[in-house]
Design a protein around this motif. Structure first.
Motif, PDB file in Angstrom:
ATOM      1  N   SER A  36     129.018  61.942 -47.117  1.00 50.11           N
ATOM      2  CA  SER A  36     130.042  61.071 -47.699  1.00 50.11           C
ATOM      3  C   SER A  36     129.676  59.622 -47.412  1.00 50.11           C
ATOM      4  O   SER A  36     128.746  59.337 -46.665  1.00 50.11           O
ATOM      5  N   ASP A  87     135.093  57.351 -53.519  1.00 45.56           N
ATOM      6  CA  ASP A  87     135.624  56.524 -52.441  1.00 45.56           C
ATOM      7  C   ASP A  87     137.070  56.949 -52.232  1.00 45.56           C
ATOM      8  O   ASP A  87     137.876  56.924 -53.166  1.00 45.56           O
ATOM      9  N   GLU A 103     138.419  56.193 -45.818  1.00 44.96           N
ATOM     10  CA  GLU A 103     137.062  55.801 -46.170  1.00 44.96           C
ATOM     11  C   GLU A 103     136.592  54.815 -45.096  1.00 44.96           C
ATOM     12  O   GLU A 103     136.729  53.598 -45.224  1.00 44.96           O
ATOM     13  N   GLU A 149     133.617  59.631 -44.782  1.00 42.63           N
ATOM     14  CA  GLU A 149     134.950  60.203 -44.574  1.00 42.63           C
ATOM     15  C   GLU A 149     135.192  60.471 -43.094  1.00 42.63           C
ATOM     16  O   GLU A 149     134.550  61.315 -42.474  1.00 42.63           O
TER      17      GLU A 149
END
Length: 494
Positions: free
Chosen positions: A344, A356, A432, A437
């Motif tokens: 991520s 995102d 985010e 993540e």
């Protein structure tokens, strides 16, 4: 979310790595900390604890040496305050508990994960004949970005296998988190990605607020966003500076990016009292309001100083021949493979996927701001650098909007409290963060301490992609591939 009930004596599950290779490190971690075996896992091993560690520490039936109580504050410390160090009570034994049949005198740490094959390279057409060798890189700073080791199998200088070895910095953050009260965990989150303290605070308090059913006041929401986006600027500037260091550009470019970061740390220090480990956010708001004159100083930094500094940095770097030669086409991994490996953050966006969390699942008040999600499709180290430069600009843009919109008012829902009662239940909150993540999974049984506390750390999970991004490249490339993942070992090991 997948749940399975297993017998405590022989917990076993089929591995999901044939479908999702990105589960490999997480299944290693579950085996290491909880003792759950995964059939079909490619190489199930201890990953955060060492091989001589006895037991699986996240299990509720595991007790450490000098165990006192299940939850803090320990009665030996509060309210009576008659505390004596456990080591003083038992000074000569009991602080290390080895497994049965384990002899620390004869044990040797494995040098490699696979047999070294004595196979000649080359095809006889004028190429050198080589033998496969195994090289241990690390743990040393700065090239492995901390106490991290890469075990690389080489044919000549070409990587044919590379395994990450971590755990040297492991403190069992989650076990401590289940002993702490809910509010005691906030300063511990500072010490995960210690370059992104404010973001770590935000992810954790959002999870607890879900369980408590509370929402911060408007002013607190704006302060949170300002702090989180300034953190993104700090983290990305640091990453870009050390990528140059990994390329052999000595330390001058890193110092150039640190110069701008220092201005933001000044703002953090003035607001929270600390530069890096801020401990600033609270359930329902922030711990204190911004001091007089802070907004004016922040305006100067984000409207005047940072845009000019970013322009200057890009002029020096984006078309720099060293960066182009060393980064373009290096560390390639397709968007499809990055998803399979659970990656991520900026690496995903450098592969053409505009994913995102601030856009797809807005939290706090991010849906009020106009900003772009970058999309580059090089899938290499160069575009990972470009994504971070783009995101620095967008973070500054978000802060500029927040400074214009921030209202007056309260900064805390309800009264300040040193103890909170969190209703029974479970919650997962994700943000985010600069590295990807960052998620916190909390289970409450209504007591002052979390029953379960789990961190989804992007630095840890993104390392699933390290080996496939290095295979076929040179040993010197592995350093910049790792640098472009942008790990922090406090978050990797927890």
């Amino acid at each position: 979310m997948l749940k399975a009930r297993l017998p405590a004596e022989t917990p076993e599950l089929p591995s999901v790595t044939p479908v999702w290779p990105g589960a490999e490190l997480q299944e290693d971690e579950i085996w290491d900390l909880y003792g759950i075996k995964f059939d079909g896992h490619p190489f199930l091993r201890r990953i955060l604890m060492w091989d001589g560690f006895n037991g699986h520490p996240m299990r509720k039936d595991w007790k450490e040496a000098f165990f006192e109580e299940e939850g803090k504050p320990f009665s030996s410390r509060w309210p009576e305050g008659h505390h004596a160090w456990a080591e003083d009570r038992v000074p000569w034994h009991g602080n290390v508990n080895y497994p049965d049949h384990f002899d620390p005198e004869t044990w040797k740490e494995p040098v490699t994960f696979e047999a070294v094959q004595d196979e000649p390279g080359g095809n006889g057409n004028g190429r050198l004949h080589t033998q496969r060798i195994v090289v241990n890189m690390g743990p040393h700073h700065p090239s492995t970005h901390g106490v991290f080791r890469m075990v690389a199998t080489l044919e000549g200088e070409t990587i044919i296998s590379l395994k990450p070895v971590m755990g040297y910095l492991h403190r069992n953050h989650e076990k401590i988190g289940e002993r702490n009260t809910f509010i005691m965990n906030i300063p511990y989150t500072d010490r995960l990605d210690y370059l992104s303290s404010m973001s770590n605070n935000l992810g954790y308090v959002l999870a607890v607020e879900k369980l408590m059913g509370i929402k911060p006041p408007e002013r607190a929401e704006y302060i949170r966003v300002i702090m989180a986006e300034l953190t993104r600027v700090c983290s990305h500037l640091w990453s870009i500076g050390f990528l140059l260091n990994d390329l052999g550009a000595y330390f001058t470019p890193a110092l150039y990016t640190i110069r701008e970061r220092e201005l933001i740390l000044d703002l953090f220090e003035e607001a929270s009292g600390a530069r890096m480990l801020c401990n600033y956010m609270r359930f329902g708001g922030v711990t204190r309001d911004l001091p007089t004159g802070w907004l004016e100083k922040c305006n100067t930094v984000v409207f005047d100083r940072l845009p000019r500094a970013i322009d200057e940095l890009e002029r020096y770097l984006t078309n720099n021949e060293i960066i182009l030669a060393r980064c373009k086409g290096v560390g390639y991994l397709s968007a499809e493979d990055l998803v399979r490996y659970s990656v991520s953050g900026p690496m995903l966006r450098a592969s053409g996927l505009q994913y995102d969390i601030r856009k797809v699942e807005p939290y706090s008040i991010y849906d009020r701001f106009d900003f772009e999600v970058p999309k580059f499709d090089g899938c290499d180290v160069y575009d990972r650098y470009r994504v971070r430069m783009f995101e620095v600009r967008q973070a500054v843009k978000i802060v500029q909007q927040a400074l214009k919109q921030i209202p007056e008012g309260e900064i805390q829902t309800g009264k300040k409290a040193y103890q909170v009662r969190v209703p029974a239940g479970e919650a997962y909150a994700r943000i985010e963060a600069p590295k990807g993540e960052l998620g916190f999974y909390i289970v409450s049984d209504g007591k002052p301490n979390p029953y379960r506390y789990r961190v989804r750390a992007p630095s840890f999970i993104n390392l699933n992609a390290l080996e496939p991004m290095c295979i076929g490249y040179k040993i010197a490339d592995s350093v910049i591939v790792l640098g472009a993942i942008d790990i922090v070992l406090g978050e990797t090991d927890r």
